[in-house]
Design a protein around this motif. Structure first.
Motif, PDB file in Angstrom:
ATOM      1  N   VAL A 222       0.904  -1.168   0.000  1.00  0.00           N
ATOM      2  CA  VAL A 222       0.000   0.000   0.000  1.00  0.00           C
ATOM      3  C   VAL A 222       0.940   1.214   0.000  1.00  0.00           C
ATOM      4  CG1 VAL A 222      -1.953   1.123   1.176  1.00  0.00           C
ATOM      5  CG2 VAL A 222      -1.628  -1.346   1.416  1.00  0.00           C
ATOM      6  N   PRO A 223       1.425   1.607  -1.197  1.00  0.00           N
ATOM      7  CA  PRO A 223       2.594   2.500  -1.249  1.00  0.00           C
ATOM      8  C   PRO A 223       2.377   3.881  -0.646  1.00  0.00           C
ATOM      9  CG  PRO A 223       2.062   1.609  -3.429  1.00  0.00           C
ATOM     10  CD  PRO A 223       0.965   1.195  -2.520  1.00  0.00           C
ATOM     11  N   SER A 224       1.166   4.407  -0.729  1.00  0.00           N
ATOM     12  CA  SER A 224       0.947   5.758  -0.190  1.00  0.00           C
ATOM     13  C   SER A 224       0.243   5.730   1.151  1.00  0.00           C
ATOM     14  CB  SER A 224       0.084   6.588  -1.141  1.00  0.00           C
ATOM     15  OG  SER A 224       0.708   6.661  -2.378  1.00  0.00           O
ATOM     16  N   GLY A 225      -0.318   4.593   1.491  1.00  0.00           N
ATOM     17  CA  GLY A 225      -1.059   4.513   2.753  1.00  0.00           C
ATOM     18  C   GLY A 225      -2.379   5.228   2.614  1.00  0.00           C
ATOM     19  N   PRO A 226      -3.334   4.884   3.493  1.00  0.00           N
ATOM     20  CA  PRO A 226      -4.622   5.558   3.422  1.00  0.00           C
ATOM     21  C   PRO A 226      -4.518   6.970   3.986  1.00  0.00           C
ATOM     22  CG  PRO A 226      -4.573   3.933   5.188  1.00  0.00           C
ATOM     23  CD  PRO A 226      -3.235   3.897   4.545  1.00  0.00           C
ATOM     24  N   PRO A 227      -5.388   7.880   3.522  1.00  0.00           N
ATOM     25  CA  PRO A 227      -5.325   9.242   4.044  1.00  0.00           C
ATOM     26  C   PRO A 227      -5.749   9.315   5.508  1.00  0.00           C
ATOM     27  CG  PRO A 227      -7.039   9.027   2.367  1.00  0.00           C
ATOM     28  CD  PRO A 227      -6.421   7.690   2.527  1.00  0.00           C
ATOM     29  N   PRO A 290       5.185  -0.775   6.661  1.00  0.00           N
ATOM     30  CA  PRO A 290       4.389  -1.246   5.517  1.00  0.00           C
ATOM     31  C   PRO A 290       2.956  -1.619   5.878  1.00  0.00           C
ATOM     32  CG  PRO A 290       5.980  -2.906   6.194  1.00  0.00           C
ATOM     33  CD  PRO A 290       6.300  -1.670   6.969  1.00  0.00           C
ATOM     34  N   PHE A 291       2.706  -1.907   7.164  1.00  0.00           N
ATOM     35  CA  PHE A 291       1.338  -2.252   7.578  1.00  0.00           C
ATOM     36  C   PHE A 291       0.673  -1.078   8.300  1.00  0.00           C
ATOM     37  CE2 PHE A 291       3.578  -6.292   7.232  1.00  0.00           C
ATOM     38  CZ  PHE A 291       2.671  -7.075   6.541  1.00  0.00           C
ATOM     39  N   GLN A 292       1.268   0.082   8.241  1.00  0.00           N
ATOM     40  CA  GLN A 292       0.842   1.243   9.029  1.00  0.00           C
ATOM     41  C   GLN A 292       0.956   0.907  10.517  1.00  0.00           C
ATOM     42  OE1 GLN A 292       0.182   4.382   8.500  1.00  0.00           O
ATOM     43  NE2 GLN A 292      -0.089   4.558   6.307  1.00  0.00           N
ATOM     44  N   ASP A 333       9.730  -4.220 -12.451  1.00  0.00           N
ATOM     45  CA  ASP A 333      10.363  -3.414 -11.405  1.00  0.00           C
ATOM     46  C   ASP A 333       9.927  -1.953 -11.453  1.00  0.00           C
ATOM     47  OD1 ASP A 333      12.081  -2.891  -9.264  1.00  0.00           O
ATOM     48  OD2 ASP A 333      13.716  -2.320 -10.598  1.00  0.00           O
ATOM     49  N   THR A 334       9.789  -1.430 -12.658  1.00  0.00           N
ATOM     50  CA  THR A 334       9.540   0.013 -12.762  1.00  0.00           C
ATOM     51  C   THR A 334       8.091   0.340 -13.123  1.00  0.00           C
ATOM     52  OG1 THR A 334      10.181  -0.010 -15.076  1.00  0.00           O
ATOM     53  CG2 THR A 334      11.919   0.487 -13.490  1.00  0.00           C
ATOM     54  N   GLY A 335       7.326  -0.675 -13.553  1.00  0.00           N
ATOM     55  CA  GLY A 335       5.989  -0.371 -14.074  1.00  0.00           C
ATOM     56  C   GLY A 335       4.859  -0.559 -13.064  1.00  0.00           C
ATOM     57  N   ALA A 336       5.202  -0.883 -11.805  1.00  0.00           N
ATOM     58  CA  ALA A 336       4.130  -1.092 -10.812  1.00  0.00           C
ATOM     59  C   ALA A 336       3.364   0.211 -10.594  1.00  0.00           C
ATOM     60  CB  ALA A 336       4.728  -1.590  -9.504  1.00  0.00           C
ATOM     61  N   LYS A 337       2.056   0.079 -10.361  1.00  0.00           N
ATOM     62  CA  LYS A 337       1.225   1.287 -10.212  1.00  0.00           C
ATOM     63  C   LYS A 337       0.660   1.375  -8.806  1.00  0.00           C
ATOM     64  CE  LYS A 337      -0.135   1.529 -15.046  1.00  0.00           C
ATOM     65  NZ  LYS A 337       0.602   0.311 -15.447  1.00  0.00           N
ATOM     66  N   ASP A 338       0.609   2.592  -8.305  1.00  0.00           N
ATOM     67  CA  ASP A 338      -0.007   2.835  -7.000  1.00  0.00           C
ATOM     68  C   ASP A 338      -1.505   3.010  -7.219  1.00  0.00           C
ATOM     69  OD1 ASP A 338      -0.968   3.688  -4.601  1.00  0.00           O
ATOM     70  OD2 ASP A 338       0.440   5.350  -4.340  1.00  0.00           O
ATOM     71  N   THR A 339      -2.242   1.896  -7.133  1.00  0.00           N
ATOM     72  CA  THR A 339      -3.695   1.965  -7.310  1.00  0.00           C
ATOM     73  C   THR A 339      -4.339   1.710  -5.943  1.00  0.00           C
ATOM     74  OG1 THR A 339      -3.666  -0.353  -7.966  1.00  0.00           O
ATOM     75  CG2 THR A 339      -3.674   1.260  -9.733  1.00  0.00           C
ATOM     76  N   PHE A 340      -3.898   2.445  -4.975  1.00  0.00           N
ATOM     77  CA  PHE A 340      -4.178   2.292  -3.545  1.00  0.00           C
ATOM     78  C   PHE A 340      -3.413   1.079  -3.023  1.00  0.00           C
ATOM     79  CE2 PHE A 340      -6.652   0.981   0.262  1.00  0.00           C
ATOM     80  CZ  PHE A 340      -6.211   2.031   1.047  1.00  0.00           C
ATOM     81  N   THR A 341      -3.752  -0.150  -3.492  1.00  0.00           N
ATOM     82  CA  THR A 341      -2.805  -1.248  -3.312  1.00  0.00           C
ATOM     83  C   THR A 341      -1.882  -1.201  -4.538  1.00  0.00           C
ATOM     84  OG1 THR A 341      -4.335  -2.757  -4.391  1.00  0.00           O
ATOM     85  CG2 THR A 341      -4.378  -2.723  -1.990  1.00  0.00           C
TER      86      THR A 341
END
Ligand code: HEM
Length: 357
Positions: A222-227, A290-292, A333-341
């Protein structure tokens, strides 16, 4: 947790036997990792087996979730709008189908309980259902909320762990010396038998723990974490003042790759987590989350670790591995997307059966 171990283990065994059947051929390990973790969440979450591992294909209810995660990633910053869009079948397509599927599972279980009065508490949703029936203050507040909990449970538990497992295989396939060290270590622990260990025997092997931690540091699921919302009176963070009632995020991905927190922060070095190196290579452990953390931190951390430990240990004991010919791992490696998960790309890996030492 102990009651989940045999069910997780039986799913890992199918995962390994499918890899064995494909030994020497390219395997899209992203897809198979997802089959495995969604199947586990179906079983321990709902008591329902999606059987993706056995059928070697995606279950119809799950098809499309990953496409829809793009929408979730974008709209989760505006939760009320996401909720609204998610309720309109014509707009939300397979996301809606999956939501309906989860609601149906919860309703069926509830109806079964009402018919039989037996309360089989062997899966997670049953505990939520029990809390709901007992009017426990911790229970979901409505039937719809209960269904939502079922949906969130599957996505939160499967997508995250599946991406993490695929990431772990990426790092192991591209760091042969780490993989060899892992195998040597496990061979010493289990010299005669590569199959019949208990969960207790693998739950605290320092090098396995280090590989999982390092994978989750570089590629948090969860790269950005929840708000979070700042308190009404505002918040002072060092020299920055943030007014009250403002949505903020503290992205794990950024903090966990900062050289002020970890030596050579962009490099995969599992040894940094070993007791003898930690003092020198982990400069600020508080920047690893990583798990908050806190009361809203991930409830599924131990289940995630159980999946990862079983899969990594059994794979290392049974196979040698490497990227398939023509696969350079760059897009992965470089194409992963931050789609919340984290949404990860396909990765072609070859697993070869290990000869008995
Ligand atoms: C490597 C795997 C996993 C990672 C990295 C991860 C990470 C996270 C993070 C960062 C959050 C947000 C916590 C917060 O708001 O402070 C979260 C929430 C959650 N996680 Fe996990 N998780 C993982 C696996 C699991 C598993 C296996 C389960 C299954 C029980 C699970 C269930 C949940 C639930 C139910 C939530 C709450 C969602 C919500 O409040 O909307 N997670 N997880």
């Amino acid at each position: 947790m102990a009651t989940y171990a045999p069910r997780v283990r039986s799913k890992v065994d199918v995962f390994i036997s499918q890899l064995r059947a494909r030994a020497g051929q390219p395997v899209n390990i992203t897809e198979w990792s997802m089959f495995f973790t969604f199947d586990v969440m179906g079983v321990v979450g709902f008591g329902k087996d999606f059987r993706q591992l056995e059928d070697a294909k995606e279950h119809s209810a799950i098809k499309g979730i990953h496409d829809q995660m793009a929408m979730i990633g974008l709209l989760s910053q505006v939760p009320w709008f996401l909720y609204m869009v998610g309720s309109i079948p014509a707009i939300s397509g397979s996301y809606y189908a999956f939501t309906e599927y989860c609601y149906r599972q919860v309703n069926e279980k509830k109806a079964l309980w009402e018919r039989t009065e037996s309360q089989d508490l062997t899966d997670i949703i049953s505990w939520l259902l029990k809390a709901f029936k007992d009017n426990d203050p911790s229970a979901p507040p409505s039937q719809r909320a209960l269904g939502e909990d079922g949906r969130v449970l599957i996505i939160a538990g499967s997508d995250t762990t599946g991406a993490t497992l695929a990431n772990a295989f990426y790092y192991l396939a591209t760091n042969p010396s780490v993989y060899k060290q892992l195998q040597n270590h496990l061979d010493t622990l289990f010299p005669d038998d590569r199959e019949s260990f208990t969960y207790e025997q693998i739950r605290d092997i320092p090098y396995v723990e280090a590989i999982m931690r390092e994978t989750l540091r570089l590629k948090p699921a969860v790269p950005s974490g929840p708000p979070r919302v700042t308190p009404p009176g505002g918040l002072q963070v060092d020299e920055v003042w943030i007014p009250g009632d403002v949505n903020i995020i503290v992205p794990q991905y950024v903090l966990q790759r900062d050289d002020r927190n970890f030596v050579d922060a962009d490099r995969f070095m599992p040894e940094r987590w070993l007791a003898e190196n930690k003092g020198k290579m982990v400069l600020n452990e508080e920047a690893y989350f990583p798990f908050q953390i806190g009361q809203y931190g991930c409830v599924g951390k131990q289940l995630a670790y159980m999946n990862l430990r079983f899969a990594i240990v059994l794979a290392a004991l049974n196979f040698d591995l490497g990227l398939a010919p023509g696969e350079d791992g760059i897009e992965f490696d470089t194409g992963a997307k931050d789609t919340f998960t984290l949404t990860v790309s396909p990765l072609q890996v070859i697993f070869n059966k290990r000869m008995k030492a």
